[in-house]
Design a protein around this motif. Sequence first.
Motif, short mmCIF file in Angstrom:
data_model
loop_
_atom_site.label_atom_id
_atom_site.label_comp_id
_atom_site.label_asym_id
_atom_site.label_seq_id
_atom_site.Cartn_x
_atom_site.Cartn_y
_atom_site.Cartn_z
N LEU A 39 9.58 -3.36 -1.30
CA LEU A 39 8.83 -2.56 -2.43
C LEU A 39 7.41 -2.24 -1.45
N PHE A 40 6.84 -3.40 -0.93
CA PHE A 40 5.62 -3.33 -0.13
C PHE A 40 5.89 -2.33 0.96
N LEU A 41 6.95 -2.52 1.79
CA LEU A 41 7.10 -1.82 2.95
C LEU A 41 7.46 -0.28 2.76
N VAL A 42 7.98 0.18 1.49
CA VAL A 42 8.06 1.41 1.16
C VAL A 42 6.68 1.84 0.84
N TYR A 43 5.95 1.16 0.01
CA TYR A 43 4.43 1.55 -0.24
C TYR A 43 3.81 1.72 0.99
N ILE A 44 3.73 0.79 1.87
CA ILE A 44 2.60 0.95 3.06
C ILE A 44 3.25 2.19 3.75
N LEU A 45 4.69 2.57 3.81
CA LEU A 45 5.08 3.85 4.57
C LEU A 45 4.41 4.90 3.91
N LEU A 46 4.66 5.13 2.57
CA LEU A 46 4.01 6.23 1.75
C LEU A 46 2.62 6.40 1.93
N ILE A 47 1.82 5.09 2.09
CA ILE A 47 0.48 5.38 2.18
C ILE A 47 0.06 6.04 3.74
N LEU A 48 0.72 5.45 4.49
CA LEU A 48 0.50 5.87 5.85
C LEU A 48 0.70 7.20 6.14
N LEU A 49 1.98 7.80 5.50
CA LEU A 49 2.12 9.17 5.52
C LEU A 49 1.15 10.25 4.57
N SER A 50 0.57 9.46 3.91
CA SER A 50 -0.62 10.36 2.94
C SER A 50 -1.60 10.44 3.72
N PHE A 51 -2.07 9.44 4.60
CA PHE A 51 -3.31 9.55 5.59
C PHE A 51 -3.06 10.76 6.40
N ALA A 52 -2.11 11.44 6.66
CA ALA A 52 -2.01 12.79 7.28
C ALA A 52 -3.02 13.78 6.45
N PHE A 53 -3.11 13.60 5.11
CA PHE A 53 -3.64 14.59 3.94
C PHE A 53 -5.01 13.80 3.82
N VAL A 54 -5.39 12.74 3.79
CA VAL A 54 -6.51 11.92 3.43
C VAL A 54 -7.37 11.70 4.64
N LYS A 55 -8.43 12.22 4.89
CA LYS A 55 -9.03 12.00 6.24
C LYS A 55 -10.16 11.05 6.12
N GLU A 56 -10.70 10.96 5.11
CA GLU A 56 -11.93 10.10 5.10
C GLU A 56 -11.62 8.30 4.74
N GLN A 57 -12.00 7.68 5.58
CA GLN A 57 -11.73 6.19 5.61
C GLN A 57 -12.01 5.57 4.29
N GLY A 58 -13.02 6.09 3.51
CA GLY A 58 -13.45 5.33 2.14
C GLY A 58 -12.16 6.13 1.11
N GLU A 59 -11.82 7.06 1.27
CA GLU A 59 -10.84 7.68 0.31
C GLU A 59 -9.46 7.31 0.63
N ARG A 60 -8.99 7.08 2.04
CA ARG A 60 -7.98 6.34 2.27
C ARG A 60 -7.83 4.76 1.61
N ILE A 61 -8.85 4.00 1.52
CA ILE A 61 -8.86 2.79 0.99
C ILE A 61 -8.85 2.77 -0.39
N THR A 62 -9.59 3.77 -0.96
CA THR A 62 -9.36 3.85 -2.61
C THR A 62 -8.00 4.48 -2.95
N PHE A 63 -7.55 5.07 -2.15
CA PHE A 63 -6.15 5.79 -2.25
C PHE A 63 -5.01 4.79 -2.31
N ALA A 64 -5.07 4.02 -1.34
CA ALA A 64 -4.18 2.91 -1.14
C ALA A 64 -4.24 1.67 -2.36
N LEU A 65 -5.55 1.15 -2.61
CA LEU A 65 -5.54 0.56 -3.81
C LEU A 65 -5.31 1.07 -5.10
N LEU A 66 -5.64 2.17 -5.18
CA LEU A 66 -5.68 2.98 -6.54
C LEU A 66 -4.02 2.88 -7.17
#
Length: 200
Positions: A81-108
């Motif tokens: 599940l963590f591997l799938v989650y990490i993969l989805l987060i990495l894919l979302s980074f294509a749309f989320v550019k700011e580093q702070g937003e990326r961290i927030t999005f990943a933890l959220l």
Amino acid sequence: MNYIVVVNGKPEGPYDFEHLKKMNIVAGTFIRKPGMDDYKEAHEFAELRALFGFSYEKTAPQYFASFDQRLLASVIDYFILFLVYILLILLSFAFVKEQGERITFALLFLPVIPVFKFIYGVFAEASVKQGTIGKRLLSIKVTDLKGSRIGVLTSFFRNLAKILSVAPLFFGYLYSFLNKKQQCFHDAAAGTLVIKDRLL
């Protein structure tokens, strides 16, 4: 199909189907076919029931998954599940550019993992496979007290009861050391077992 038959406590054979007809096979005779890990009683084989007229009597499970097997199965499930989650987060980074937003999005969305594990567990354990990927990799499965497949409602109640198994101090899981069938609290509450195939 060749059969190994236990006669007077010793395995004999292999015998073909025609040879079995001439033997004194009773419902409780232990027989094994190629590819099986262990012997089963003759009445458990559909073709032998038809041949000898045995009635099928499902026996209660005798081999139960140990605590470490169940723990490892859970670890495998969460790892996937963590591997799938990490993969989805990495894919979302294509749309989320700011580093702070990326961290927030990943933890959220991190708390979503146990929720998804709960939903997945409910349907996986009530499925034909009777277990999650972790359980299937370790050849263990969830059954009722007679070894049969459980329904979705039973599976839901079992997984919900895991909350009580965690608190306090994981006592509900440690409860498995206190009974012969190695049931955790949620198993006892839902009337389920986690069983394994006996290995030779």
